[in-house]
Write a protein that holds these residues in place. Structure first.
Motif, PDB file in Angstrom:
ATOM      1  N   ALA A  65       0.919  -1.170   0.186  1.00 54.08           N
ATOM      2  CA  ALA A  65      -0.386   0.003   0.469  1.00 54.08           C
ATOM      3  C   ALA A  65       0.624   1.805   0.012  1.00 54.08           C
ATOM      4  O   ALA A  65       0.761   1.999  -0.520  1.00 54.08           O
ATOM      5  N   THR A  66       1.876   1.378   0.775  1.00 55.36           N
ATOM      6  CA  THR A  66       3.074   2.507   0.862  1.00 55.36           C
ATOM      7  C   THR A  66       3.098   2.806  -0.322  1.00 55.36           C
ATOM      8  O   THR A  66       3.983   4.281  -0.827  1.00 55.36           O
ATOM      9  N   VAL A  68       2.057   1.593  -3.194  1.00 49.59           N
ATOM     10  CA  VAL A  68       1.357   2.544  -3.790  1.00 49.59           C
ATOM     11  C   VAL A  68       1.061   3.362  -4.100  1.00 49.59           C
ATOM     12  O   VAL A  68       1.403   4.333  -5.084  1.00 49.59           O
ATOM     13  N   GLY A  69       1.117   4.415  -2.792  1.00 45.06           N
ATOM     14  CA  GLY A  69       1.377   6.003  -2.265  1.00 45.06           C
ATOM     15  C   GLY A  69       2.371   6.111  -2.794  1.00 45.06           C
ATOM     16  O   GLY A  69       2.944   7.763  -3.958  1.00 45.06           O
TER      17      GLY A  69
ATOM     18  N   PRO B 197      -3.544   3.158   3.574  1.00 41.74           N
ATOM     19  CA  PRO B 197      -1.883   3.638   3.710  1.00 41.74           C
ATOM     20  C   PRO B 197      -0.997   3.651   2.780  1.00 41.74           C
ATOM     21  O   PRO B 197      -0.340   4.146   2.445  1.00 41.74           O
ATOM     22  N   GLN B 198      -2.075   3.994   1.903  1.00 40.14           N
ATOM     23  CA  GLN B 198      -1.256   4.123   0.400  1.00 40.14           C
ATOM     24  C   GLN B 198      -1.180   6.138   1.080  1.00 40.14           C
ATOM     25  O   GLN B 198       0.434   6.268  -0.201  1.00 40.14           O
ATOM     26  N   GLY B 201       2.324   6.059   2.248  1.00 39.09           N
ATOM     27  CA  GLY B 201       3.058   6.061   0.969  1.00 39.09           C
ATOM     28  C   GLY B 201       3.506   6.863   0.615  1.00 39.09           C
ATOM     29  O   GLY B 201       4.672   7.564   0.833  1.00 39.09           O
ATOM     30  N   TRP B 202       2.276   8.210  -0.037  1.00 39.32           N
ATOM     31  CA  TRP B 202       2.842   9.518  -0.364  1.00 39.32           C
ATOM     32  C   TRP B 202       3.370  10.392   0.120  1.00 39.32           C
ATOM     33  O   TRP B 202       4.454  10.956  -0.044  1.00 39.32           O
TER      34      TRP B 202
END
Lengths: 337, 422
Positions: A65-66, A68-69, B197-198, B201-202
């Protein structure tokens, strides 16, 4: 040309890529200071620093998920899932998010990233360190699936995967990290140094995705394999004295169908070897494709050699593994008619 | 070492499974007097660089700014000028009018699906006002207010809802699953919780690159039960990530009340305590409290003081979506009984109390929003509505699966196009 085993070749690929591109970040469980349980990321944190190479919590869902971010932000994650058997907590993020993001954003947010993960058995890893889940990913539109079988290809394919604009699931056959495996578990391990594909060029090169390699030329039958099974199959056809053409697929998606078709049309016989369980495995897809495209050239039914439809049993590992005996029977069958 | 003899447990109580039930079901008279609503202005405001633990008393409190006399009071008063207040009010009214029009469009058969955010308009619109324009959002499907507040064309939203020729997402996504990079609005996922959680991450990437932009992740009360919630908070805490993580607790996840997600045991803001990150529980129907909490969290993130988990306490005044009928599981008039009121009425009353607004201007604002939305709808419907779609340019459905079209998808595209000619 330096001689490398597969671990060193993969490590070198990371270094080459990371030196050229400051936007590459590498993270996963135990991959930082320690360098990974299989040592693939050894020395990376020291060279590239803690904000580009770092340990992640035991959270495969969080790792994907991270990533993806980060890909949405515009940097390139190259992440490690410690064992392919551990990838399932990240499966929703891979299937629903990574694979579909380019599509659902009409191209605005592609997800270039590499998810590396050691797979396969033959190391007495039991049920949770031995699986071959590649078909769970080849079934998902939007993912590319790559499996090297030599140090040379491992480095070149990993560099190609890192440079690819699409997300790549990069399965590493851990049984052959340190040397090719002929399927005879009772014999001493041959190190990679004795194999010509351990000559790994220095610096940058790529092995293109979507291109299979004909690793043995022949006319009597075509053997399709990838990963560890390339070497097991090669040994088996040698032992049987067959004039077999052996194709190392290297990339499962997108598949090099042209090379497969050319070979099967020439030989008229096809055997497919995979370590994964039989039902709905990638060999089934290959079998269907060969049947659809080469039916009138076939002189015998397409044969599959696979793991059994059971979990990978610890003590019965070599009864489970599709080794020389299973290959011998299948080769005899496909050559019989 | 000995295992106790099972016979010794003969007189032990029978074990019981507790299945939470909401306070009221259809036919009941809703009475929320049991919900503690602290007085506006009573919650303390720690320094934005304070240790996370200093915020933890706020996770069982409620940050509120607007009092019963419609004044802005207390340490969380963001002291906004009237123009900013009017902008938030305008955005909220626009969102509500937009929701009503699109709901009606769905009922008229012009599209398949719609989701309103009625009663929750303050949360996204006041957040947009508090953050910088280039900060990033990983929203859920009830933050359409972010797009409206950031000036995303209403017609583009409608084009997406109608999957028509102007749809930026080319007819591939369920209505309201917007995505727009230029407006810092990440693609909405129907798999709830994935974006949380994305967002972390960003923000990790922003920190890795030494950026100054921050990121905000959104989730609903129901989806906090997903593992993604836990991984978001874990990663945010481990790497001290410059992210704001917002739980919009609107009490309902389709038909399941917040107790099914654990709200009987602790507030959603209290989740922050276990992770050691800052936590705030905020009156989500108070635009000034929303603004203040986001502003506080943003300053904390921008100064590397850490992530913040905010619970916006609100109420989903309408159904989950056009496919839902809440009269089947809760009293019809429950929204009216909600003790925190309506966010538009409350901000309007504040502006009136400040003498910066009047009924005439409010009517004009509503009329203007209505005209704007109608004009956008007219413009959008010229490009088509859903029932007309899916016939032209069928080949485009095979684009963007990969950067190029690989052979197997090209073959399938040919087959689909051949079907179209049959």
């Amino acid at each position: 040309m330096p001689t490398m085993n597969m671990i060193q070749a993969l490590n070198d690929a990371h270094k080459v890529a990371m030196r050229a591109d400051n936007d590459i970040v590498v993270f996963g469980e135990d991959i930082g200071f320690f360098g990974g349980v299989f040592r693939v990321t050894e020395g990376l944190q020291k060279e590239f620093g803690k904000t580009r190479v770092f340990d992640a919590p035991i959270s495969e869902g969080g790792i994907v998920a991270t990533a993806v971010g980060m890909a949405a932000y515009g940097i390139k994650p190259v992440i490690e899932i410690q064992f392919a058997d551990y990838i399932y907590p990240g499966y929703d993020q891979i299937v629903s998010e990574v694979a579909k993001m380019r599509y659902r954003t009409a191209g605005e947010w592609p997800m270039p990233m590499v998810i590396r993960t050691p797979y396969g058995g033959g190391i007495f890893g039991g049920q949770t360190h031995s699986q071959s889940p590649e078909s769970l990913f080849t079934h998902i539109a939007g993912l590319k699936v790559v499996i090297p079988s030599t140090p040379h290809d491992a480095k070149g394919l990993l560099l190609a995967a890192i440079e690819d604009p699409d997300p790549v699931i990069f399965f590493e056959p851990k049984r052959i990290y340190n040397g090719p495996f002929d399927g005879h578990h009772d014999r001493p391990v041959t190190p990679w140094t004795k194999h010509p594909a351990s000559d790994v060029p220095e610096g940058h090169y790529t092995v293109p995705l979507g291109k299979a390699a004909v690793v043995r030329k022949g006319h009597a039958l075509t053997v399709l394999a990838y990963g560890t099974m390339v070497h097991v199959a090669l040994a088996a056809v040698e032992e049987q004295g067959l004039d077999a053409e052996v194709i190392d697929l290297r990339t499962l998606v997108p598949l090099d169908i042209a090379t497969i078709k050319r070979s099967v049309e020439k030989t008229g016989r096809c055997l497919i070897a995979q370590e994964a369980p039989r039902t709905s495995g990638f060999a089934a897809e290959l079998s269907a494709l060969v049947q659809e495209r080469c039916f009138y050239h076939l002189e015998a039914p397409v044969e599959r050699v696979t793991g059994w439809d059971t979990p990978y049993p610890h003590a019965y590992e070599w009864a489970y593994f599709p080794g020389p005996k299973r290959l011998k029977r299948a080769l005899e069958k496909v050559m019989a008619d | 070492m000995s295992d106790k003899d099972p016979a010794l447990r003969a007189n032990a109580p029978r074990l019981q499974l507790h299945v939470p039930e909401p306070l009221f079901r259809p036919g009941d008279t809703p009475d929320f007097s049991g919900i503690k609503v602290p007085a506006a202005g009573s919650a303390p405001r720690p320094d934005t660089s304070a240790p996370a633990v200093d915020t933890h008393p706020l996770t069982t409190n409620l940050v509120r700014v607007l009092d019963e006399q419609h004044r802005a009071v207390g340490p969380w008063d963001p002291k906004l000028d009237a123009d900013t207040l009017r902008k938030i009010l305008k955005d909220m009214v626009t969102v509500r009018v937009f929701d009503d029009r699109m709901y009606r469009s769905q009922r008229q058969g012009k599209t398949s699906f719609y989701m309103k955010c009625t009663g929750e308009e303050a949360i996204a619109t006041a957040t947009a006002a508090a953050l910088d324009r280039d900060d990033m959002h990983f929203p859920t499907y009830r933050q359409q207010g972010l797009l409206v507040a950031r000036g995303y064309p209403l017609a583009s939203m409608m084009n997406q809802i109608y999957s028509n020729k102007g749809d930026p997402l080319k007819g591939r996504q369920l209505p309201i699953m917007y995505s727009d990079k230029a407006h810092g609005f990440f693609s909405i996922s129907g798999n709830l919780g994935t974006q949380f959680p994305q967002a972390v991450g960003w923000a990790m990437a922003a920190a890795i690159k030494g950026d100054s932009r921050i990121c905000m992740g959104w989730i609903g009360d129901g989806a906090t039960a997903e593992g993604d919630f836990h991984s978001a908070l874990t990663f945010a805490a481990v790497y001290n990530v410059p992210v704001i993580l917002a739980v919009v607790n609107n009490q309902w996840a389709i038909s399941s009340f917040s107790g099914i997600a654990g709200a009987e045991r602790a507030t959603f803001a209290q989740r922050a305590v276990g992770y050691g990150v800052a936590g705030l529980r905020v009156d989500g129907n108070d635009a000034l409290a929303v603004y203040a909490a986001v502003q506080w969290s943003a300053e904390r993130a921008r100064t590397n003081a850490g992530p913040t988990l905010i619970e916006f306490f609100t109420y989903r005044a309408e159904g989950h979506s056009t496919s839902d009928d809440p009269s089947g599981y809760r009293p019809i008039d429950e929204a009216k009984a909600w003790p925190l009121g309506d966010p538009i009425e409350r901000l309007k009353a504040h502006l009136l109390a400040l003498d910066e607004w009047d009924e005439k201007r409010h009517s004009a604002l509503t009329a203007e929003a209505d005209a704007t939305v109608r004009a956008a709808q007219k413009e959008s419907e010229k490009l088509g509505i859903l029932p007309q779609q899916g016939k032209d340019n069928v080949g485009s459905m095979f684009d963007d699966v990969y950067s190029d079209v690989p052979w197997h998808i090209a073959e399938q595209r040919d087959a689909a196009l051949a079907e179209g000619r049959d």
